[in-house]
Design a protein around this motif. Structure first.
Motif, PDB file in Angstrom:
ATOM      1  N   THR A  10      -5.457   1.147   9.015  1.00 34.08           N
ATOM      2  CA  THR A  10      -5.285  -0.183   8.456  1.00 34.08           C
ATOM      3  C   THR A  10      -6.578  -0.435   7.715  1.00 34.08           C
ATOM      4  OG1 THR A  10      -6.036  -0.966  10.564  1.00 34.08           O
ATOM      5  CG2 THR A  10      -3.700  -1.138  10.122  1.00 34.08           C
ATOM      6  N   SER A  11      -6.608   0.103   6.562  1.00 33.89           N
ATOM      7  CA  SER A  11      -7.860   0.218   5.831  1.00 33.89           C
ATOM      8  C   SER A  11      -8.511  -1.114   5.559  1.00 33.89           C
ATOM      9  CB  SER A  11      -7.574   0.905   4.516  1.00 33.89           C
ATOM     10  OG  SER A  11      -8.697   0.779   3.674  1.00 33.89           O
ATOM     11  N   ALA A  12      -9.817  -1.089   5.684  1.00 34.15           N
ATOM     12  CA  ALA A  12     -10.586  -2.269   5.336  1.00 34.15           C
ATOM     13  C   ALA A  12     -10.810  -2.314   3.836  1.00 34.15           C
ATOM     14  CB  ALA A  12     -11.937  -2.206   6.036  1.00 34.15           C
ATOM     15  N   GLY A  13     -10.308  -1.355   3.133  1.00 38.90           N
ATOM     16  CA  GLY A  13     -10.634  -1.261   1.717  1.00 38.90           C
ATOM     17  C   GLY A  13      -9.595  -1.869   0.802  1.00 38.90           C
ATOM     18  N   PRO A  15      -6.526  -3.218  -1.466  1.00 38.94           N
ATOM     19  CA  PRO A  15      -5.253  -3.869  -1.220  1.00 38.94           C
ATOM     20  C   PRO A  15      -4.134  -2.855  -1.432  1.00 38.94           C
ATOM     21  CG  PRO A  15      -6.521  -5.029  -2.898  1.00 38.94           C
ATOM     22  CD  PRO A  15      -7.178  -3.704  -2.675  1.00 38.94           C
ATOM     23  N   HIS A  16      -3.365  -2.606  -0.394  1.00 38.07           N
ATOM     24  CA  HIS A  16      -2.207  -1.733  -0.558  1.00 38.07           C
ATOM     25  C   HIS A  16      -1.029  -2.593  -0.905  1.00 38.07           C
ATOM     26  CE1 HIS A  16      -4.229   1.628   1.369  1.00 38.07           C
ATOM     27  NE2 HIS A  16      -4.677   0.770   2.251  1.00 38.07           N
ATOM     28  N   SER A  17      -0.206  -2.147  -1.744  1.00 38.59           N
ATOM     29  CA  SER A  17       1.026  -2.889  -1.999  1.00 38.59           C
ATOM     30  C   SER A  17       1.818  -2.098  -2.996  1.00 38.59           C
ATOM     31  CB  SER A  17       0.733  -4.253  -2.568  1.00 38.59           C
ATOM     32  OG  SER A  17       0.708  -4.169  -3.963  1.00 38.59           O
ATOM     33  N   GLY A  18       2.894  -2.715  -3.438  1.00 37.02           N
ATOM     34  CA  GLY A  18       3.702  -2.057  -4.446  1.00 37.02           C
ATOM     35  C   GLY A  18       2.861  -1.762  -5.664  1.00 37.02           C
ATOM     36  N   ALA A  19       2.030  -2.729  -6.037  1.00 36.77           N
ATOM     37  CA  ALA A  19       1.133  -2.508  -7.173  1.00 36.77           C
ATOM     38  C   ALA A  19      -0.088  -1.767  -6.652  1.00 36.77           C
ATOM     39  CB  ALA A  19       0.720  -3.833  -7.779  1.00 36.77           C
ATOM     40  N   ALA A  34      -2.672   7.492   0.221  1.00 34.44           N
ATOM     41  CA  ALA A  34      -1.702   6.499   0.691  1.00 34.44           C
ATOM     42  C   ALA A  34      -1.493   6.580   2.199  1.00 34.44           C
ATOM     43  CB  ALA A  34      -0.388   6.692  -0.033  1.00 34.44           C
ATOM     44  N   HIS A  35      -1.815   7.684   2.811  1.00 34.60           N
ATOM     45  CA  HIS A  35      -1.580   7.797   4.246  1.00 34.60           C
ATOM     46  C   HIS A  35      -2.796   7.431   5.061  1.00 34.60           C
ATOM     47  CE1 HIS A  35       2.106   9.604   3.061  1.00 34.60           C
ATOM     48  NE2 HIS A  35       1.438  10.450   2.308  1.00 34.60           N
ATOM     49  N   GLY A  36      -3.829   7.030   4.392  1.00 37.45           N
ATOM     50  CA  GLY A  36      -4.989   6.549   5.114  1.00 37.45           C
ATOM     51  C   GLY A  36      -5.935   7.667   5.530  1.00 37.45           C
ATOM     52  N   ARG A 124      -6.007  -6.045  -7.564  1.00 37.86           N
ATOM     53  CA  ARG A 124      -5.212  -4.880  -7.157  1.00 37.86           C
ATOM     54  C   ARG A 124      -5.570  -3.669  -8.010  1.00 37.86           C
ATOM     55  NH1 ARG A 124      -2.056  -5.693  -3.166  1.00 37.86           N
ATOM     56  NH2 ARG A 124      -1.061  -7.689  -2.745  1.00 37.86           N
ATOM     57  N   GLU A 125      -5.764  -3.919  -9.297  1.00 39.46           N
ATOM     58  CA  GLU A 125      -6.131  -2.809 -10.181  1.00 39.46           C
ATOM     59  C   GLU A 125      -7.477  -2.209  -9.763  1.00 39.46           C
ATOM     60  OE1 GLU A 125      -5.283  -0.258 -13.428  1.00 39.46           O
ATOM     61  OE2 GLU A 125      -4.007  -1.704 -12.403  1.00 39.46           O
ATOM     62  N   GLY A 128      -9.943  -4.000  -4.846  1.00 38.71           N
ATOM     63  CA  GLY A 128     -10.854  -4.835  -4.049  1.00 38.71           C
ATOM     64  C   GLY A 128     -11.754  -5.618  -4.980  1.00 38.71           C
TER      65      GLY A 128
ATOM     66  N   TYR B  22      -7.492 -11.122   2.395  1.00 40.60           N
ATOM     67  CA  TYR B  22      -7.680 -10.080   3.395  1.00 40.60           C
ATOM     68  C   TYR B  22      -7.143 -10.659   4.709  1.00 40.60           C
ATOM     69  CZ  TYR B  22      -9.835  -6.547   6.314  1.00 40.60           C
ATOM     70  OH  TYR B  22     -10.043  -5.531   7.224  1.00 40.60           O
ATOM     71  N   PHE B  33      -5.535  -6.039   2.785  1.00 36.99           N
ATOM     72  CA  PHE B  33      -5.245  -7.043   1.764  1.00 36.99           C
ATOM     73  C   PHE B  33      -3.737  -7.211   1.634  1.00 36.99           C
ATOM     74  CE2 PHE B  33      -9.460  -5.560   0.715  1.00 36.99           C
ATOM     75  CZ  PHE B  33     -10.115  -6.728   0.361  1.00 36.99           C
ATOM     76  N   HIS B  57       9.282  -5.105  -0.964  1.00 36.04           N
ATOM     77  CA  HIS B  57       8.118  -5.049  -0.071  1.00 36.04           C
ATOM     78  C   HIS B  57       8.463  -5.686   1.253  1.00 36.04           C
ATOM     79  CE1 HIS B  57       5.136  -5.149  -3.685  1.00 36.04           C
ATOM     80  NE2 HIS B  57       5.844  -4.057  -3.626  1.00 36.04           N
ATOM     81  N   SER B  75      -0.246  -3.997   6.067  1.00 30.09           N
ATOM     82  CA  SER B  75      -1.015  -3.257   5.065  1.00 30.09           C
ATOM     83  C   SER B  75      -0.105  -2.656   3.997  1.00 30.09           C
ATOM     84  CB  SER B  75      -1.844  -2.159   5.730  1.00 30.09           C
ATOM     85  OG  SER B  75      -1.018  -1.342   6.522  1.00 30.09           O
TER      86      SER B  75
END
Ligand code: FAD
Ligand code: NAP
Lengths: 298, 493
Positions: A10-13, A15-19, A34-36, A124-125, A128, B22, B33, B57, B75
């Protein structure tokens, strides 16, 4: 048994998302795939800045453009925001060989309702956000007997409205992540209500007030807010003032101004006059009694 | 064109407030995030479900974010935060029945009802959870052995389902969904209205007394001897202490006052009487106290603090019972705001996890003693240990057993993280072999195969079936679901 032991699962880095933010190496900006799992880090540039990801609003010319150039030279990825797409593309082109990326984002800061989405796309781009600089500014020519509400509201929209619209989501993001730096480019013009341009000065005073309040709000969340008050800087804005017949001497270059801004922000300064001599000017101006100030032509 | 020159285009304005944030577990050790949606009505909740489906999503529900681990974070998608739906819809001061929007916090609830002579039947050790988050986790209080969980105090709720339906559930209406969604961690639907029975009280104070057990056995004996007459019982354990004094600690017992015992209930029932002071010793702002705690946040410092607390507890146990406000007794942990920051604030790297095994009565002493011993041997001693007595309840995925739980706060740091998780894995084996259970609100470490071993088989199958019926596209899915649910839900498909 449990496989949750990886801190990056659960990365602190990024933003994961669709974008999902990926750079040209196909990894998110935190160096995880993507798998951390840890991915090999891209080759490190010669000199690394403290920040890795920044947004500069008002980046197409002047101080903002100089900031972008300096940041990418130091390896920072920067989303560069302004209205003039061609200027932004040219900036990106100029910086093409630098260790950091320039990502142009065409946007009018006075379109407040679009800011939230623009901000999210930008972060997102980048994967962070460590630094945001609000450098967009508008100073319109105002004659001595002119009281033009349209012009005044335009300046208010860019200098104050846009500033609030961009820095609010940034403040909120940085609060939740408990890190980051916010820089607002105000002006020496905000120190006192001068005759010349009542609303330009007022917008800068409003910025000072807003930025100070943000600084106090965010202090407990380890987020720093830095107010920059430049004097004269050789930019289009100054050229325009000269064109209106003002004689302006002793201006510093946008590049020197940008270096001073980054130095101040990184050393945790709260309010900085650039260059330093304007601190004294500011002090004097603030302390001139009103009855004297009325008669002065500054 | 090089990727660097790609320009971003900007999507038009959004209707439901949405923001990139976050979002982390309360213990800060896990987070990510996410776009956070904040609907203001049932219609907007349903709209959020459609939005999630449209964007492809998954979405996790979030209340106050007080779960220690990953129960309310995501996440890989969206977060639906219900905190803006926070009105007290009605409170009947004759019956004590409260009808609440889901985002009403326990704080808002007690502040609304206490001046009218009522107190929530079940509260957690902090007042910041929402009633929806509390119901989804099926929280217990220091009176679990006596009154059950918050689910036992719930009369009815409305729930919006990802399938688009909006249902009312109670023990008689849609009873399956009632018993599955309470303790269902927001995986079936979103509570939109919650009806709770609250308790009449005759004073704003409770009578508190302390006992100072020298061993875990003494602690358990005290609970067993008093559980039939005490209204609240909670134990604190000095986890650093080993050998003959392993499990030594401090018990606090609290009892409601009878009518007439408090000569001025109108005074003590006021919210002002309950408030925790804003400054310590009149001077030092509470908001900065965590900075002092930082100085003690290491094994040596915590060993000293725990030892000092034990000694202070021995003295306290000799003193006569005293009165304390409800809020003061119930929400001790809220005295120091953001005390968790003493564990470090670098996101995702430092923080704490809580590990709270629930062990059936017959094995509790042996298993909890063994756990304490193994923690000491491994050099991962919990900085805080809290001991409670529980009773079973009818909710499908409940954590409660007829037995005992020990909630342990472990410090998380990047260098010792993997080791700590490994230790927890070993402890988990011990607990599950003894017929124990875990509580997802406090957990960050177990996985779906562990869960499948302690959850009753028939309940898992029934829950999986409900999940498919209520949420056919699996829109409700966060990190907790992926870690501890998905595998057994898919296996039961
Ligand atoms: C200091 C501290 C002390 C605590 N003490 C106790 C204690 O004594 N006893 C105890 O039992 N717990 C305790 N807890 C845990 C806490 O009570 C639970 O984690 C509770 O669920 C938190 O509620 P929340 O509103 O913050 O929910 P969140 O943590 O945001 O969410 C909890 C769960 O509820 C779900 N959810 C949220 N909103 C909805 C909705 N509208 N509909 C359906 N599901 C929803 C979420 O998806 C998630 O699974 C404590 C926590 C802390 C930090
Ligand atoms: N130059 C000085 O002497 C001086 C002194 C004190 C303070 N300042 C302040 O420094 C900041 C930078 O100014 P500068 O001197 O660098 O001037 P500049 O060269 O004119 O730059 C202004 C920047 O703001 C952007 N901007 C203006 N309106 C915008 C809008 N509606 N939407 C998006 N972006 C907009 C411009 O981009 P587009 O036009 O492409 O949109 C441009 O990138 C300003 O806040 C100014 O007030 C300057």
């Amino acid at each position: 048994m449990s496989h949750a032991s990886s801190p990056s699962s659960t990365s602190a880095g990024a933003p994961h998302s669709g974008a999902h933010a990926t750079d040209s190496h196909g990894h998110d900006a935190h160096g995880h795939d993507a798998h951390g799992h840890d991915a090999p880090a891209p080759a490190a540039p010669a000199r690394r800045a403290k920040e890795r990801r920044a947004i500069v609003v008002g980046a197409s010319s002047g101080i903002g453009a100089a900031l972008v150039k300096q940041l990418v030279r130091e390896g920072v990825d920067v989303v560069a925001v302004a209205r003039r797409a061609a200027q932004l593309e040219a900036l990106a082109h100029d910086c093409a060989g630098s260790p950091g990326r320039v990502i142009p984002l065409t946007h009018d800061v006075a379109r407040f309702d679009e800011v939230e989405a623009a901000f999210e796309r930008a972060v997102r781009e980048l994967g962070g956000l460590d630094l945001i600089v609000y450098a967009a500014g508008l100073m319109l020519e105002v004659g001595p007997n002119e009281f033009d509400t349209g012009k005044d509201l335009d300046m208010l929209g860019v200098n104050v409205g846009g500033c609030i619209a961009w820095l609010n989501p940034a403040a909120n993001l940085m609060r939740t992540q408990r890190s980051g730096t916010i820089v607002g480019i105000s002006s020496i013009a905000g120190e006192r209500g001068r005759k010349g341009n009542p609303v330009y000065g007022a917008t800068k005073a409003a910025m000072n007030h807003y930025l100070e309040a943000l600084r106090n709000r965010l202090a407990d969340w380890a987020v720093h807010v830095c107010t920059i008050k430049p004097g004269f800087v050789e930019t289009a804005m100054l050229a325009q003032a000269r064109a209106q017949g003002r004689t302006i001497k002793g201006a510093i270059s946008a590049e020197d101004c940008a270096s001073a801004i980054l130095r101040a922000a990184r050393s945790g300064k709260n309010e900085v006059f650039v260059p330093f001599k304007w601190r004294i000017v500011g002090f004097v101006i603030r302390n001139i009694p009103s009855f004297v100030f009325k008669g002065m032509n500054i | 064109m090089a990727p660097a020159l790609r320009s971003l285009s900007v999507a038009p304005n959004r209707r439901i407030p949405e923001r990139l944030e976050y979002v982390e577990g309360w213990g800060m050790a896990v987070g990510a995030f996410a776009s956070v949606l904040r609907p203001r009505s049932v219609e907007e909740v349903l709209e959020c479900f459609s939005l999630a489906a449209q964007r492809g999503h998954p979405l996790v529900l979030r209340g106050g974010g007080n779960s220690y681990g990953d129960a309310s974070m995501n996440s890989r998608g969206l977060v639906l935060d219900i905190s803006r739906m926070n009105r007290v819809i009605a409170f009947d001061a004759n019956s004590g029945v409260a009808t609440l929007e889901p985002g009403v916090t326990i704080e808002k609830l007690w502040k609304t009802i206490l001046p009218l002579g009522f107190w929530p039947r079940v509260v957690s050790g902090t007042m910041f959870p929402t009633v929806a988050g509390a119901l989804a986790a099926n929280i217990h209080g220091k009176n679990n052995y006596a009154v059950g969980t918050i689910g036992d105090a719930c009369l009815e709720f409305d729930i919006a389902l990802p399938s688009g339906e909006h249902k009312t559930c109670s023990r008689t209406q849609n009873p399956d969904l009632f018993h599955a969604a309470i303790g269902g961690f927001g995986l079936l639907g979103c509570f939109t209205r919650i009806v709770l029975q609250t308790k009449r009280v005759h004073s704003g104070d409770v009578r508190v007394s302390a006992a100072s057990p020298r061993t875990l056995k003494e602690m358990m004996d005290y609970f067993e001897a008093h559980k039939h007459e005490a209204d609240y019982l909670v134990g604190w354990i000095d986890c650093f202490s080993g050998g003959d004094s392993a499990g030594r600690g401090l018990i606090h017992r609290a009892d409601y006052l009878e009518p007439g015992e408090d000569a001025h209930p109108e005074q003590t029932l006021r919210v002002a009487h309950q408030e925790l002071p804003a400054n310590i010793m009149g001077l030092f702002p509470k908001s900065q106290v965590w900075r002092i705690l930082v100085l003690f946040n290491h094994d040596l410092g915590m060993r000293s603090i725990n030892a000092a607390k034990y000694v202070a507890g021995r003295l306290e146990s000799m003193a006569p019972p005293y009165r304390q406000s409800h809020a003061g007794f119930a929400f001790l942990l809220d005295y120091v705001p953001n005390w968790k920051w003493a564990y470090g604030r670098r996101r995702g790297e430092y923080g704490l996890i809580q590990y709270q095994p629930f062990v059936p009565h017959e094995h509790a002493h042996a298993v909890h003693s063994e756990i304490l011993e193994r923690c000491r041997r491994a050099g991962h001693v919990p900085y805080l240990g809290v001991f409670k007595r529980h009773r079973p309840d009818p909710f499908w995925l409940t954590h409660a057993v007829d037995g005992w739980s020990m909630a342990m706060d472990f410090k998380v740091s990047p260098s010792r993280r993997a080791e700590l998780w490994k230790l927890c894995d070993e402890l988990t084996e011990l607990v599950i072999s003894a017929g124990g259970r875990f509580y997802f609100a406090k957990d960050a470490v177990i996985d779906a195969s562990d869960a499948a071993r302690f959850l009753p088989r028939d309940r898992m199958a029934a829950f999986a079936a409900l999940k498919h019926a209520c949420d056919p596209q699996t829109l409700l899915e966060g990190d907790l679901y992926r870690r501890a649910f998905r595998e057994w839900i898919d296996n039961n498909a």
